[in-house]
Scaffold this motif. Structure first.
Motif, short mmCIF file in Angstrom:
data_model
loop_
_atom_site.label_atom_id
_atom_site.label_comp_id
_atom_site.label_asym_id
_atom_site.label_seq_id
_atom_site.Cartn_x
_atom_site.Cartn_y
_atom_site.Cartn_z
N MET A 1 0.84 -1.17 0.00
CA MET A 1 0.00 0.00 0.00
C MET A 1 0.89 1.25 0.00
N LEU A 2 0.51 2.23 -0.81
CA LEU A 2 1.28 3.46 -0.90
C LEU A 2 0.86 4.43 0.20
N THR A 3 1.84 5.07 0.81
CA THR A 3 1.53 6.08 1.81
C THR A 3 1.46 7.44 1.14
N GLU A 4 0.59 8.30 1.65
CA GLU A 4 0.48 9.65 1.11
C GLU A 4 1.69 10.46 1.57
N ARG A 5 2.30 11.15 0.62
CA ARG A 5 3.50 11.92 0.91
C ARG A 5 3.19 13.41 0.77
N GLN A 6 3.93 14.21 1.49
CA GLN A 6 3.80 15.66 1.44
C GLN A 6 5.19 16.25 1.28
N ALA A 7 5.33 17.19 0.38
CA ALA A 7 6.62 17.86 0.18
C ALA A 7 6.67 19.12 1.04
N LEU A 8 7.78 19.30 1.73
CA LEU A 8 8.03 20.50 2.50
C LEU A 8 9.18 21.24 1.86
N ILE A 9 9.03 22.52 1.63
CA ILE A 9 10.10 23.34 1.11
C ILE A 9 10.71 24.05 2.31
N VAL A 10 11.96 23.71 2.61
CA VAL A 10 12.63 24.24 3.79
C VAL A 10 13.63 25.29 3.33
N TRP A 11 13.37 26.55 3.67
CA TRP A 11 14.26 27.66 3.32
C TRP A 11 15.33 27.76 4.39
N LEU A 12 16.60 27.84 3.95
CA LEU A 12 17.74 27.77 4.86
C LEU A 12 18.55 29.07 4.85
N HIS A 13 19.23 29.33 5.97
CA HIS A 13 20.17 30.45 6.03
C HIS A 13 21.48 30.06 5.36
N SER A 14 21.93 28.83 5.59
CA SER A 14 23.14 28.31 4.94
C SER A 14 22.93 26.84 4.60
N LEU A 15 23.72 26.35 3.67
CA LEU A 15 23.53 24.98 3.19
C LEU A 15 24.30 23.93 3.98
N LYS A 16 25.18 24.33 4.85
CA LYS A 16 25.98 23.35 5.61
C LYS A 16 25.13 22.37 6.41
N PRO A 17 24.13 22.83 7.15
CA PRO A 17 23.33 21.86 7.92
C PRO A 17 22.22 21.17 7.11
N ALA A 18 22.19 21.35 5.79
CA ALA A 18 21.14 20.73 4.98
C ALA A 18 21.22 19.22 5.02
N LYS A 19 22.42 18.70 5.22
CA LYS A 19 22.61 17.25 5.29
C LYS A 19 21.89 16.65 6.50
N SER A 20 21.75 17.44 7.56
CA SER A 20 21.12 16.91 8.78
C SER A 20 19.61 16.76 8.62
N LEU A 21 19.04 17.29 7.54
CA LEU A 21 17.60 17.12 7.30
C LEU A 21 17.24 15.71 6.87
N ARG A 22 18.24 14.92 6.51
CA ARG A 22 17.97 13.56 6.02
C ARG A 22 17.27 12.67 7.04
N LYS A 23 17.49 12.93 8.32
CA LYS A 23 16.85 12.07 9.32
C LYS A 23 15.38 12.37 9.53
N TYR A 24 14.87 13.45 8.91
CA TYR A 24 13.46 13.82 9.05
C TYR A 24 12.62 13.42 7.85
N GLY A 25 13.25 13.02 6.75
CA GLY A 25 12.52 12.60 5.57
C GLY A 25 13.47 12.43 4.40
N ASN A 26 12.91 12.23 3.22
CA ASN A 26 13.72 12.07 2.01
C ASN A 26 13.96 13.42 1.37
N ILE A 27 15.22 13.77 1.19
CA ILE A 27 15.56 15.02 0.52
C ILE A 27 15.53 14.76 -0.97
N HIS A 28 14.69 15.50 -1.66
CA HIS A 28 14.54 15.31 -3.10
C HIS A 28 15.45 16.27 -3.88
N TYR A 29 15.61 17.49 -3.41
CA TYR A 29 16.38 18.48 -4.14
C TYR A 29 16.90 19.54 -3.17
N VAL A 30 18.11 20.03 -3.44
CA VAL A 30 18.69 21.13 -2.67
C VAL A 30 19.17 22.17 -3.67
#
Length: 91
Positions: A1-30
């Motif tokens: 069964m497929l789960t419903e997914r929602q995309a969140l656009i996360v606006w960042l001050h800097s890109l260094k901590p963007a890697k740490s977002l991986r534990k909260y979901g699937n990163i599709h694009y940076v």
């Protein structure tokens, strides 16, 4: 069964901590130029996750994608007469 997914656009001050977002979901694009990341998570958990991400110091704001709420079944779409004629001839 497929789960419903929602995309969140996360606006960042800097890109260094963007890697740490991986534990909260699937990163599709940076985006390096505009400094945002598109993160996919379960639809049921999206609100709580957005509140949690907004609390981080490296996050400016979190937006929700409108894609799950858009209507994609179009009505009254008529086929092009020229194409229909070409298909009948066999061109």
């Amino acid at each position: 069964m497929l789960t419903e997914r929602q995309a969140l656009i996360v606006w960042l001050h800097s890109l260094k901590p963007a890697k740490s977002l991986r534990k909260y979901g699937n990163i599709h694009y940076v985006s390096k130029k505009m400094k945002y990341a598109v993160l996919y998570c379960n639809h049921a958990e999206a609100r709580e996750l957005a509140e949690k991400l907004t609390g981080f110091s490296f996050v400016k704001k979190v937006d929700f994608s409108e894609k799950p709420f858009l209507k994609v079944d179009y009505e009254n779409s008529r086929p092009d007469k020229a194409k229909e004629y070409d298909y009948k001839i066999g061109v």
